[in-house]
Each structure stands twice: as structure tokens, then as C-alpha cells.
Motif scaffolding. Sequence first.
Motif, short mmCIF file in Angstrom:
data_model
loop_
_atom_site.label_atom_id
_atom_site.label_comp_id
_atom_site.label_asym_id
_atom_site.label_seq_id
_atom_site.Cartn_x
_atom_site.Cartn_y
_atom_site.Cartn_z
N ARG A 252 0.87 -1.18 0.00
CA ARG A 252 0.00 0.00 0.00
C ARG A 252 0.90 1.22 0.00
O ARG A 252 1.72 1.41 0.90
N ASN B 24 -2.26 -2.10 9.01
CA ASN B 24 -1.81 -0.71 8.96
C ASN B 24 -0.39 -0.69 9.48
O ASN B 24 -0.14 -1.07 10.62
N ASN C 163 -9.72 0.30 8.28
CA ASN C 163 -11.13 0.49 7.97
C ASN C 163 -11.31 0.75 6.48
O ASN C 163 -10.35 0.72 5.70
N ALA C 164 -12.54 1.01 6.09
CA ALA C 164 -12.83 1.23 4.67
C ALA C 164 -12.06 2.42 4.10
O ALA C 164 -11.57 2.37 2.97
N ASP C 165 -11.92 3.50 4.88
CA ASP C 165 -11.18 4.67 4.41
C ASP C 165 -9.72 4.33 4.16
O ASP C 165 -9.11 4.81 3.19
N PHE C 166 -9.13 3.51 5.06
CA PHE C 166 -7.73 3.11 4.89
C PHE C 166 -7.56 2.36 3.57
O PHE C 166 -6.56 2.55 2.86
N LYS D 69 -9.71 2.44 0.84
CA LYS D 69 -10.05 3.27 -0.31
C LYS D 69 -8.99 4.33 -0.61
O LYS D 69 -8.80 4.72 -1.78
N SER D 70 -8.29 4.81 0.39
CA SER D 70 -7.35 5.91 0.20
C SER D 70 -5.97 5.46 -0.23
O SER D 70 -5.11 6.29 -0.53
#
Length: 951
Positions: free
Chosen positions: A864, A892, A899-902, A904-905
Motif C-alpha cells: 500500500r 496498517n 477500515n474502509a477509508d484506509f 479506499k485511500s
Amino acid sequence: MAFLGTAVRKVASCRPALSPLCRSATTSRRYSSSSEPTTEKSVPYENVLKVCGGSGPTKPLPKSAEAVVIGGGSLGCQTVYHLAKMGMTNVVLLERDRLTAGTTWHTAGLLWQLRPSDVEVELLAHTRQVISHDLEQETGLETGWIQNGGLFIASNKQRLDEYKRLMSLGKVYGIESHVLSPAETKDLYPLMNVDDLYGTLYVPKDGTMDPAGTCTTLSRAATARGATVIENCPVTGIQVSTDDMGVKRVKAVETLHGTIQTPVVVNCAGVWAAKLGEMAGVKVPLVAMHHAYVVTERIEGIQNMPNVRDHDASVYLRLQGDALSVGGYEQNPVFWDKVSDKFAFSLFDLDWDVFMQHIEGAINRVPALEQTGIKSTVCGPESFTADHKPLMGEAPEVRGFFLGCGFNSAGMMLGGGCGRELAHWIIHGRPEKDMYGYDIRRFHHSLTDNNKWIRERSHESYAKNYSVVFPFDEPLASRNMRTDPFHKVLLDILFCKPLVTRTTGEDIFNVLTEQGCVFQERHGWERPGWFNQDGAAPVLDYDWYGAYDISKNQNYKYNELLGKEYTFDYPPHHHVIKNECLTCRHGVSVFNMSYFGKFYLTGPDAKKAADWLFSADVNKIPGSTVYTCMLNKRGGSEADLTVSRLEAGAANLPLAPEGNGDAYYLAIGGGVAEHNWNHIKTVLQDEGLNCQLTDYSEDMGMISIQGPKSREVLQEILDTDLSNEAFPFSTHKVCNAVGHKVRAMRLSFVGELGWELHIPKDSCLPVYQAVMAAGAKHSIINAGYRAIDSLSIEKGYRHWHADLRPDDTPLEAGLAFTCKMKSTIPFLGRASLEKQKAEGLRRRIVCFTIDEKVPMFGLEAIFRNGVPVGHLRRSDYGFFIDKQIGYGYIRNPDGGVVNADFIKSGKFTLERMGVVYEAKPHLKSPFDPSNNRVKGIYPDNYHNVYKANAQ
């Protein structure tokens, strides 16, 4: 002085070959017993722990202990050390002679950090940490660790591809490694012949361990924490008692010098583990074999060189100061059948006929060896298992009897990691990591005392130890051990025999022309893998790879088909599996899933047990079927399965058990059924629940008819309404199929409209034939588990022990819907899940797709924003969406919530064999995320569109 080159030439003389069943030390080999120590062999370590004199125990025996570890080798010492470190101080280690006296003292002591398994990489990392750092910090003593690096030799592209896979996985764990060209390899290792090299993999922080130094330091660290280590104290018996529920439990350990009361025994006896198991009525499926290496005289210029593994030559070269130790794995190992209790610090005479292939490979790799003298030969016993994996965990026969044996000559390098997991297992009831691959409960109980299976499989695993680990390989040894009622039918298809239906008498073979089942093996069961279009490919009796003067199977088509899959590319029959998948997506396919475990849970406490065992609420109305997990205390997933609540009533076995109370039918993947059985039994015992668990796995077959046309096919043969209203998804009922009682379940493991038919074995063939006859006009086909693998990953369904393991919680695995968290019903693991939910997920599974058509199989690194965050657990091609799909757990790197934001971003990439590909993450399955198809909801013109496209 003997020279290696001279030895090669001299072993032209032949000895009579012996069959593998009689090629034992007692009939063809001599060995030196403890009364004739072979110190002249000069085993290459600074010290050996043998001390002459003294016939009694080195310390008084305590009257009781929390645990008694038996065997003072690598595993025994690591286990007692970790038990003491975790707080179990009243623990005793018993060694019949001196520490390391059995097999550990003569081991090569190599440690390679990279393996084609994420769990093994983690286990090896812990061993390295303990040996290279922790013990010295705790004791001030050196263990003998030498970090000289490791070099893996590749003589062909496939081998280098395997090493590149390891390199990519290593990046996830921070393990430094480098792919080198032949010229770079020559610079690193000037004495090496690189003319025939394709490339190498260099791992700078690999190294070697000293067995004596390591075990001495481990025992001192353990005793400093309160453990007791007693040598010269052979065990003569294990006392076992039976409690009020009829459960056998460890009671005490007997020796010539006294008895120790204890609830826990840990069998770390290595080659002698089977004999120790017999004392308690525990089956320990391992065999003893000769395993050897030779130590050379001094070699100028070899100092500080890395250790070498030349897998294609089946040889390793271990640096030994200014010399080398040379060993490997051969296809004709010598079995040691009559294991002697008097064998300590002893060796066999080396059989040069067997060993010579390693010398030839070593001389080819390092030509200077041809003129180098042989300082000593080391040929000792080692224990080997059916799948070349250790035997660990609590034995299913006796509670409190743990195994830590069968390490296949890898006990030193796996010892630290496995010792810690075994200690955690003993203290907390389960290991921290996913140890299913080592758990004794992975083997079906019908196999663990089957000498043919143990011997043949152990031989094959030994002979193939240095083979490339390909994704779709299958064993050749001891096949057809467990077959289902459809096996003969599929073989008839294989051998082009027509099948005739009872109902019409019509020859239906025309539908299956040129299809032949290529079977897979899963813990004894034969199950369909895929259907070959080029004729018969039966599995033949094991030929021992031509060893021991046994003739190799000629024109062995099954083996030839396996050979075509020895690739890290898509296999030649990729299009065949594609057809099986797309026929299921657009028409109808039949999957034989008979190898599934089929259990009944009944008795006065059955409802209470179901509530506690299963994460989902399975106590719906009778006739319901629920997909659920079974968890451990930490919330890890010990299993996924379907549980069907049954109507009360008279017995109709095998379709229904007798019961006036609550009764449940459990359907579980066959490869893990034994593990599930033992998990359930253990929980029932721990909770004191009055239940009966009965196994009808071999009394019923099971076929799954899946696809948009499945309802039309089955409505012709079943006497019940299959409409959505009358037979909704996740329900079941007993009905008639052409005059035979079956249990029909509306379920799908592939994401389509479909039903499973659970059929008494005597009714399997007529029901199957009726299905095929009814499906002929819909172009029905047989399909196998390779298609299931593709279809299920495309739908986003989990496979236990691939993308769902005991160290994964349902919340992390995207299976929160299987947990009755909104209810107040307690269940095993609930407290851990509630805590995890409140704190947020630190890891979670993510689906990835890539646009490039490159095969992936799992273990590919996930990045990522350029930072490694995990690896793929499972990957396959999705033929309907026409993309490569992979699932993996990500973390992470900052330790925060995932989470979803992690997701998607981030910008995600996957690394395959050193090449990076852009990947798209998905929070839901990219295929039918609304679950319309399993509900039977298809576009109005779906069938017409498919038919037109097919034409």
C-alpha cells in the motif's frame, strides 16, 4: 585418506537391492549402540554432551509436575524453555540418556529463513531470534550461532521462479534476499561452478546452529526459571485414567526411579516417539530413516562462504569452519524398522550406494571437492512423516498427551517457533499461530495406524523434499485409500464405460464423451479435481519412484498430467477448468462433494452445545440450514461449516438420527473433518455437555447441482416443489429422488442457484444417473474442485485454511454475519470478538483484482503506497469477470485501525516473483455483490443471451 572423487569412482560395485519393506538397519546395516560410541566419527561440533559414567538420574524426581516433557533434544529443550518462560515453572524434562543423545546431536543445524509458507517463515524467525539473541541475553552463554548466509541454487527457470516467490514473501517479513546472476554468484562464491546455473537466491542472514551449545543454553535458561531437567532417566510407562464422562486423560509418568503425577505429557522423543505413544495408547504416525552427511578435510578458500542448497542436485553444502558438510535427500533412503532403545550418541555405517548421488552433485557444484579428503561420515536416524510436516498438538486419543515430534530433520531450525507454539498450546489450549498444518488432528484416524500409508507417504515426502513446490501437485503414494460411492462412476467415465439410467435405460455417456476425472487427494479421500478431455488417467499403485529395484509405472498418464502442471504459469488445461466454471455460471454442473464430513449432534444438551459451539444462531426452525463458524477462545476460526436443524422423530439412518429432542446435521469440508470432529469433542468434554456426536461421512454421498438450470434439472427427479417460495435458500428437506430418499439442501459454494443432495450410499448411483439423464438436454457436465476453487473465490466465499484460519477472526475475515453478536446468547470466542469490535480491526481481509493476465497462487506480497502490508492467502482466475483475483489480510503499518477509508485511500500493488502489478481493492465481491444469483434471480433474457453467445 579417502577423496570424494575417488569415492564416486569406487562405488561402481553393486550390492543386492532390498525392498523398502525390509531395507532396515537390522537386516542390511550395522549401527553403533551406546556401548560402542562412535566418537571416532568426529561429528563436527566443538562439544558433544555425552558424559561417560553414571547410571541413575542426575536429579531426584519430583512427586508431581504441571507437565512432563519427554526427550532432551531440540524440541524438548525448546518446549521446556518456553513453558518456563510463559510461567509454568513446575515442569520437568526427562531424558533417557544425555541431552541431544538421540538425533539432535548429529544434526546439520542449518537455518534457512525463507519457506513457501507464511507460518513457517514466522516459526523460523522466532527460532533465529531465540538462538541468535534471546538466549545469550538471558544466560550470557553463546549458543554457537553463525550467520554466514544462505545461497539457493537454480538450474532452471522454474526453480528460480520458486525462489523469486520466496523473495517476494520475504519482503513482507523484512527478510533481506537477492536474486543473483551466475556471474554475481561466482563473485560471492569463487569456488562454485556456475556454468549450469540459471541464477541463485542469496539470503545474507541465514546461518547455522550448534546443537549441543543450543540445548545446553536452553536447559540452563529453563532451570533458571524454575524448570527441572533430569538426564539418565528413561520413561517406562504412561498412566492413563478414565474420567466420569469416559474421557481418557494423562495421569502420571513412570520411570525406573519413580513416578511423577502429572496431567500433561509432551512427547518430544523423536525417532522413539511412536514407542512412547504406545505406552499411552496414542498413535504416532512416523517412520525412522537413515539420514547422512560427510565432513570434508580443509578446503582452501571456503572460509566465510554461505551455506548452499542445490535443490536440483538434491544436495546441501554446510560451511564447517574451513571445510564443508555435504548431505541431501535421496530417492532410496534406508528405513530403520527395529528402533533400538539402547541407541544413544550412535551412528550407522554409511551406505555409499545410497549416498553417492549427493557426492556427485556436490563435486559438480564445487569442483574442488573432487580432490578433497573425507574427514568423517555421519549417518544417524531421523524421524519422517507422511507429509514432511511435524506432529504437534494434543493427541485425539488421550487428553493431556501432547506431541512435539516427527520433524523430518528440521527440528533445530523449527524448534524455537514450534517450542513456543507448543507451550502456548499446553497452557492456553490452542497455539497462537495457525498450526493446523502440523496438528496431529489433520490426519484421519483411519490413516494414523495404517503402516502402508505411513511408509509410502513418508518415502515420497522424503524423496521429493527438494522438489519445486508447485501449487497443484498431488501425491502418488498410497492413493485410493478412501473413496466415495461415486468413485466407480467417475472411473467408468474415465474408462469410457457407458452409464445407463434406471428410469429410461438410455445411454447417457454421449454427454460425457472424452471426459475423465483427474482426482485430487485430501487426507485419504479421493475427490474430483477436474475432468480431462484426453481419455483415461487412473491413479496407479505407488512405484516408489523406481527405487529399491521396483519397476516404475510406464505410460502413467495421471503422472504426466501432474507434470504438465509443474509450472508457475497457467496450466495447459486452463481452458478445461474455464469450461467447467462457465458451464456452471450459464447452465448447470454437477460437483461430487461426497468427501465432506457428515456428523449428527444429538443428546440432552445438544441445543446448549449448538449455542456454545457455533458462532451463528443455528437454532432456527427445523428445516433451516445455517452457515457458521466454530471459534476458539481467542475468537479464531477453527472451522466453517453448515448446520441444519432437524425435525424430531424416528430414526431414518443415515438421513436422520433418532431423537425426540434437538438434533443437528453438520456438513464439513472433508479435508478438515477430523480436525472439526476433535474440536467439537474437546469442547463438549471441556464444557461437560451430555451430547452424542456421530459420524456418517462414509455412509452417504453428496452431489451439488449448481447453475441457472439446476432447478429445471432437479424438478424432474425430486418429488417436491423447488420454487423460491416452497424451497427458499438455506433450507433443507427429506424428499424422494426417483424412488430414493435424499436430503436436499438449497445451498451454494459457487454463488449460483443450486441444491446439494445428501444421499445414502446405496442410492447414490441411481440418483446420480437420474440427474445426468435429466440434465442431458441442458448440456449438464461434471465439474471438479479446481472449478470450485475458481468459482468460490470469484463469489468471495472463504476456504478454511486458506483465507480463513485459526488465527483469523470472523470480523477480520468479513464473516461478521456468521456471529450472533446482536443476541445475548453466549458462544465460544464471543468475549474476544466483542473486545476486537470495540477496539477496531488491526487487520482485515481484502479482495484484489489485477488487469494483467498473470497467474497468482497465494504468498504474493501486498503493498500500500509502496509499503508492504500483507500477502495474498489465496488467488485464482475468475473466468466470469475475466480477471485474476486474490484475497489477503492487510495491516496498517502504523499499527492503527484498518477500515474502509484506509483501503479506499491507498494505492495497492501486488508483487509476483519480483514484478509489481497495480491492483484494485474491493470491499465487496466484484461478482454478484447483491447475491441475486443464489436467490435464483437472473436477468429475464439471461439464458437466451448465453445461448446466443455460445453459438
